[in-house]
Motif scaffolding. Structure first.
Motif, PDB file in Angstrom:
ATOM      1  N   THR A 123      83.448  44.245  40.465  1.00  0.00           N
ATOM      2  CA  THR A 123      83.809  43.892  39.083  1.00  0.00           C
ATOM      3  C   THR A 123      82.764  44.356  38.076  1.00  0.00           C
ATOM      4  N   ARG A 132      85.715  43.968  31.806  1.00  0.00           N
ATOM      5  CA  ARG A 132      85.667  42.973  32.874  1.00  0.00           C
ATOM      6  C   ARG A 132      84.636  41.888  32.610  1.00  0.00           C
ATOM      7  N   PHE A 135      85.596  38.581  34.057  1.00  0.00           N
ATOM      8  CA  PHE A 135      85.921  38.548  35.481  1.00  0.00           C
ATOM      9  C   PHE A 135      84.748  37.928  36.240  1.00  0.00           C
ATOM     10  N   TYR A 195      97.957  38.597  42.840  1.00  0.00           N
ATOM     11  CA  TYR A 195      97.546  39.031  41.504  1.00  0.00           C
ATOM     12  C   TYR A 195      97.342  40.541  41.543  1.00  0.00           C
ATOM     13  N   ALA A 197      97.346  42.587  38.530  1.00  0.00           N
ATOM     14  CA  ALA A 197      97.102  43.134  37.197  1.00  0.00           C
ATOM     15  C   ALA A 197      95.763  43.852  37.075  1.00  0.00           C
ATOM     16  N   SER A 198      94.936  43.808  38.116  1.00  0.00           N
ATOM     17  CA  SER A 198      93.676  44.556  38.082  1.00  0.00           C
ATOM     18  C   SER A 198      93.480  45.276  39.399  1.00  0.00           C
ATOM     19  N   SER A 199      92.751  46.361  39.366  1.00  0.00           N
ATOM     20  CA  SER A 199      92.539  47.154  40.569  1.00  0.00           C
ATOM     21  C   SER A 199      91.669  46.442  41.582  1.00  0.00           C
ATOM     22  N   THR A 200      90.873  45.482  41.124  1.00  0.00           N
ATOM     23  CA  THR A 200      89.975  44.761  42.034  1.00  0.00           C
ATOM     24  C   THR A 200      90.687  43.691  42.844  1.00  0.00           C
ATOM     25  N   ALA A 203      91.094  38.226  39.141  1.00  0.00           N
ATOM     26  CA  ALA A 203      91.635  37.931  37.810  1.00  0.00           C
ATOM     27  C   ALA A 203      90.514  37.423  36.910  1.00  0.00           C
TER      28      ALA A 203
END
Length: 293
Positions: A123, A132, A135, A195, A197-200, A203
């Motif tokens: 992150t 981020r 995050f 989840y 919505a993010s590549s990691t 959230a």
């Protein structure tokens, strides 16, 4: 720093936890605790509402780069009558050891390097423009989590304290929020890779807003494993304000709470994790800080 959760509040917010006695080992399938054992008593303390974020960690990284270092013996639960937590092997938690300083490397190279912390899963971003900042910071090792909490005026939670907050103390809950099944829409916990919505896979902290524990803390289940003070030793019963700071035969420091890709079965407060050495880094590992009441 000031944009966490649905209310856009301070990411540094700490909430009081009222101490009591509870059982560290139990089962709860929704009808109340059973198979109870390993009692522990925990004194009042404060616990951060949110996991430590990238934005907060960025301030620590700057301080470290500027020469700040923890004082020897700092980071203890000094507000307790004995001057710290009672080590289950005898004595009191020793606090920061200056020999640990070489394990603290809050740099872009460390936080985004390695097979478990590559550019996709980490992150951390080199600049605050990475989107981020709210995050949870991941890929930090145990020493960095401990040092951060000292720098931030707090201390890393003991395993008994962390579980007490997640279990709702004497209520010994099925999940930190109660008995409602977590579902797959990320309202209660970020888990199971639901989840997207993010590549990691992670959230922004507090996204699972319905998952607050008894005292208001969020993300106590799922999102990211949280470093605790203790070595992963067997419980010693009974204990009062206890911690396992003597390594013994242990290999790992404890992490609690499970992560964004974990199973629903690991969202229960009793699950003990830890499969990486304290100097290791993993995109599944982060932390939060505790404070004097």
């Amino acid at each position: 720093m000031t944009d966490c959760g649905g209310g856009h509040e301070s990411c540094c917010l700490s909430l009081p936890v009222t101490g009591d006695t509870y059982n560290r080992s139990y089962r709860n399938s929704g009808g109340g605790p059973t198979n109870q054992g390993d009692p522990a008593t925990v004194s009042d303390f404060g616990l951060d509402k949110y996991l430590v974020t990238v934005g907060r960690y960025r301030q620590f990284a700057a301080a470290w780069s500027g020469g700040w270092r923890p004082a020897v013996g700092s980071g203890k639960h000094a507000h307790l009558p004995g001057g710290g937590l009672a080590d289950s092997a005898g004595g009191v938690e020793p606090g920061w050891d200056t020999a640990w300083t070489t394990n603290v490397r809050p740099t872009t190279a460390s936080l985004t390097g390695g097979s478990y912390c590559d550019g996709t899963h980490a992150t951390w971003t080199a600049a605050a423009t990475g989107g981020r900042e709210n995050f949870p910071i991941n890929c930090v090792n145990w020493y960095e989590a401990y040092a951060f909490c000292i720098w931030d005026g707090g201390f890393l939670t003991s395993e008994a304290e962390w579980e007490f907050a997640a279990a709702g103390g004497r209520e010994q809950r099925q999940y930190p929020w109660g008995t409602t099944a977590p579902g797959t829409a990320n309202q209660y916990a970020i888990y199971g890779a639901y989840y997207t919505a993010s590549s990691t896979g992670l959230a922004p902290v507090g996204t699972a807003a319905m998952g607050a524990g008894r005292w208001g803390q969020l993300d106590l289940a799922g999102e990211i494993w949280e470093w605790n003070l203790d070595w992963k030793n067997s419980y010693v019963s009974t204990c009062t304000d206890c911690v396992s700071m003597t390594k013994g035969s242990a290999t790992y420091r404890i992490v609690r709470g499970d992560n964004y890709g974990g199973s629903v079965n690991n969202l229960v407060p009793t699950v003990r994790g830890g499969d990486i050495a304290p100097e290791g880094r993993d995109s599944n590992f982060g932390f939060r800080c505790a404070r004097a009441p």
